[in-house]
Write an enzyme that holds these catalytic residues in place. Structure first.
Site, PDB file in Angstrom:
ATOM      1  N   TRP A   1       0.811  -1.282   0.133  1.00  0.00           N
ATOM      2  CA  TRP A   1      -0.047  -0.030   0.053  1.00  0.00           C
ATOM      3  C   TRP A   1       0.756   1.182   0.132  1.00  0.00           C
ATOM      4  O   TRP A   1       1.963   1.328   0.694  1.00  0.00           O
ATOM      5  CB  TRP A   1      -0.904   0.059   1.368  1.00  0.00           C
TER       6      TRP A   1
ATOM      7  N   ASP B   1       1.082   3.534   3.385  1.00  0.00           N
ATOM      8  CA  ASP B   1       1.705   2.522   4.234  1.00  0.00           C
ATOM      9  C   ASP B   1       3.200   2.456   4.196  1.00  0.00           C
ATOM     10  O   ASP B   1       4.271   2.404   4.948  1.00  0.00           O
ATOM     11  CB  ASP B   1       1.187   1.238   4.076  1.00  0.00           C
TER      12      ASP B   1
ATOM     13  N   TYR C   1      -7.839 -11.102  -0.253  1.00  0.00           N
ATOM     14  CA  TYR C   1      -8.006  -9.673  -0.309  1.00  0.00           C
ATOM     15  C   TYR C   1      -8.811  -9.450  -1.425  1.00  0.00           C
ATOM     16  O   TYR C   1      -8.867  -9.932  -2.617  1.00  0.00           O
ATOM     17  CB  TYR C   1      -6.674  -8.810  -0.703  1.00  0.00           C
TER      18      TYR C   1
ATOM     19  N   GLN D   1      -3.545   7.487  -3.201  1.00  0.00           N
ATOM     20  CA  GLN D   1      -3.364   7.587  -1.653  1.00  0.00           C
ATOM     21  C   GLN D   1      -2.809   8.669  -1.138  1.00  0.00           C
ATOM     22  O   GLN D   1      -2.114   9.580  -1.976  1.00  0.00           O
ATOM     23  CB  GLN D   1      -2.889   6.308  -1.130  1.00  0.00           C
TER      24      GLN D   1
ATOM     25  N   ASP E   1     -11.346   5.505   5.011  1.00  0.00           N
ATOM     26  CA  ASP E   1     -12.219   4.654   4.328  1.00  0.00           C
ATOM     27  C   ASP E   1     -13.731   4.947   4.570  1.00  0.00           C
ATOM     28  O   ASP E   1     -14.536   5.549   3.990  1.00  0.00           O
ATOM     29  CB  ASP E   1     -12.035   3.066   4.224  1.00  0.00           C
TER      30      ASP E   1
ATOM     31  N   GLU F   1      -3.846  -2.460  14.427  1.00  0.00           N
ATOM     32  CA  GLU F   1      -3.924  -1.462  13.447  1.00  0.00           C
ATOM     33  C   GLU F   1      -4.781  -0.164  13.789  1.00  0.00           C
ATOM     34  O   GLU F   1      -4.257   1.027  13.565  1.00  0.00           O
ATOM     35  CB  GLU F   1      -5.103  -2.170  12.633  1.00  0.00           C
TER      36      GLU F   1
HETATM   37  C1  DGY Z   1      -9.149  -1.638   2.413  1.00  0.00           C
HETATM   38  O1  DGY Z   1      -9.186  -2.527   1.599  1.00  0.00           O
HETATM   39  O2  DGY Z   1      -9.855  -1.928   3.543  1.00  0.00           O
HETATM   40  C2  DGY Z   1      -8.254  -0.670   2.106  1.00  0.00           C
HETATM   41  O3  DGY Z   1      -8.325   0.328   3.142  1.00  0.00           O
HETATM   42  C3  DGY Z   1      -8.590  -0.246   0.696  1.00  0.00           C
HETATM   43  O4  DGY Z   1      -7.193   0.371   0.430  1.00  0.00           O
END
Ligand code: DGY
Length: 416
Positions: free
Chosen positions: A32, A35, A80, A100, A162, A389
């Site tokens: 990312w 990140d 994912y 981002q 988000d 996190e």
């Molecule tokens: C997620 O998938 O949660 C991310 O934040 C998208 O980048």
């Protein structure tokens, strides 16, 4: 006994995939954008060369137009969603098609300033400088078509925050009809109660499919998007990165890039004033499509302190943070607000990267005591709850993914 810094280094090593670092195993198995840039700041404390590689790898996947994508899918991983086949951006190494928070310019300057291997730092900085400058140029060309000095995000994922309350009103304009059926994977790795809702995911996906239908032509996406929001935190990061990049360019004798980035920073900084809300005593997002400020006093408006805002504004931001009154700071949404949710991602929880940037900005603005309180609170959180996190600002409960890379990186910065 393992010290905090040894623990942080172990996490960074564990999540290291050689030339990039995953945010955490399972939940986020790729690279990312922001990140990585913040991770490099942690890596520099124990492996300077590896820190440069982290940013170098990210920029190796920069698009020709200048955009640096928010995810680079280096290796396939079914864990994912949405993966590369949903994005379908047609890149040789698949990437997402949005961006981002552009913290690379800031990270680059910090790595350069603090490097011990000077020849390596100079070579790396010289190679990365035009790439970061091209990203900045892309932002103002494609996300500020009216030339006001502030850029819009076109998807909440671009902000990094988000599911912030900030997006609730503009999201009312984003439809959900016609999206392909999907299965979320995030809720298999983390507690669904701590993640964005299905209603939000449907809209995240609608926007992805909408931009995909434009062939990811980044010159067309802004005007075609029903979601265009000017986030003060995002813009503050861009403005700070422009200012830092200008200083770096000066140090490297690149006077034209220095002048260009200094002008962008100055224009952006002046325009930030249009996001100030006297009523809330902080900055707010502006819904560009609707032409009005969004009545949501989130941490995005406090993160504005990361760029060189006037001292009186920094003082007001300090007061806002105090007024939150939570045991751990800085809550991503004020607990006094009806929408506050202590455990749901960006609707209340504390995030260490945001703490780091707010503390850095406040210290620069003369609010050293407030910055020190944020740093102390962040380290208390780690001692009590480990490297999560994000965290409940009231109880300190660790939330979301565990053994989290950028949390570990920020701890190394806070301890330095
Ligand atoms: C997620 O998938 O949660 C991310 O934040 C998208 O980048």
């Amino acid at each position: 006994m393992t010290t905090l810094s040894e623990h942080a280094i172990a996490i960074l090593r564990e999540n290291d995939r050689g030339s990039y670092t995953v945010p955490t195993k399972g939940l986020y198995p790729f690279q990312w954008n922001w990140d990585s840039c913040l991770t490099a700041l942690g890596q520099r404390h124990f492996d300077e060369a590896r820190a440069w590689t982290e940013i170098e790898t990210l920029f190796a996947h920069q698009w020709l137009c200048g955009m640096v994508p928010h995810i680079v899918f280096h290796q396939m991983d079914d864990g994912y969603f949405p993966g590369p086949t949903v994005w379908a951006t047609g890149r040789p190494v698949p990437t997402s098609g949005i961006t981002q928070p552009p913290v690379a310019g800031f990270a680059l300057k910090r790595l350069f300033d603090r490097a011990t291997d000077r020849p390596a730092a100079e070579a790396q900085a010289r190679a990365l400088l035009p790439k970061v400058a091209a990203w900045h140029r892309w932002f103002f060309a494609t996300r500020d078509p009216g030339g006001e000095g502030l850029v819009a995000i076109l998807h909440p994922w671009e902000s990094g925050r988000d599911n912030s309350v900030d997006w609730d009103a503009p999201f009312a304009r984003v439809p959900t009809d016609g999206i392909a059926p999907y299965t979320r994977r995030d809720t298999q790795h983390a507690n669904p109660e701590h993640r964005p809702t299905k209603a939000q995911y449907d809209r995240y996906l609608w926007l992805v499919e909408h931009f995909r239908a434009l062939d990811w032509d980044t010159a067309r996406m802004h005007d075609a998007s029903p979601f265009q929001v000017i986030d003060p935190g995002f813009n503050a990061i861009l403005i700070r990165s422009c200012a830092e990049l200008a200083d770096l360019a000066d140090a490297l004798g690149e006077t034209a890039l220095a002048a260009e980035n200094r002008a962008l920073a100055a224009k952006g900084l002046a325009a930030m004033e249009s996001l100030w809300s006297p009523e809330h005593g902080q900055y707010l997002c502006r819904d560009r499509a609707a032409g009005a400020l969004i009545d949501s006093p989130s941490v995005g408006g406090l993160l504005a302190a990361f760029c060189a805002i006037p001292p009186a504004r920094a003082e007001a931001i300090t007061a806002k943070i105090e007024a939150h009154g939570t045991r751990f700071r800085v809550a991503s949404h004020p607990p006094q607000s009806a929408e506050f949710d202590a455990k749901r991602y960006w609707r209340g929880p504390v995030w260490l990267v945001v703490n780091y940037m707010i503390a850095d900005g406040l210290a620069h603005a003369g609010q050293e005591a407030a910055a020190a309180r944020i740093t102390a609170s962040s380290l208390d959180l780690i001692r009590e709850s480990g490297f999560a996190e994000y965290y409940d600002p009231i109880t300190g409960e660790p939330l979301g993914g565990g053994r989290f890379t950028w949390t570990a990186a920020m701890v190394l910065e806070f301890l330095a």
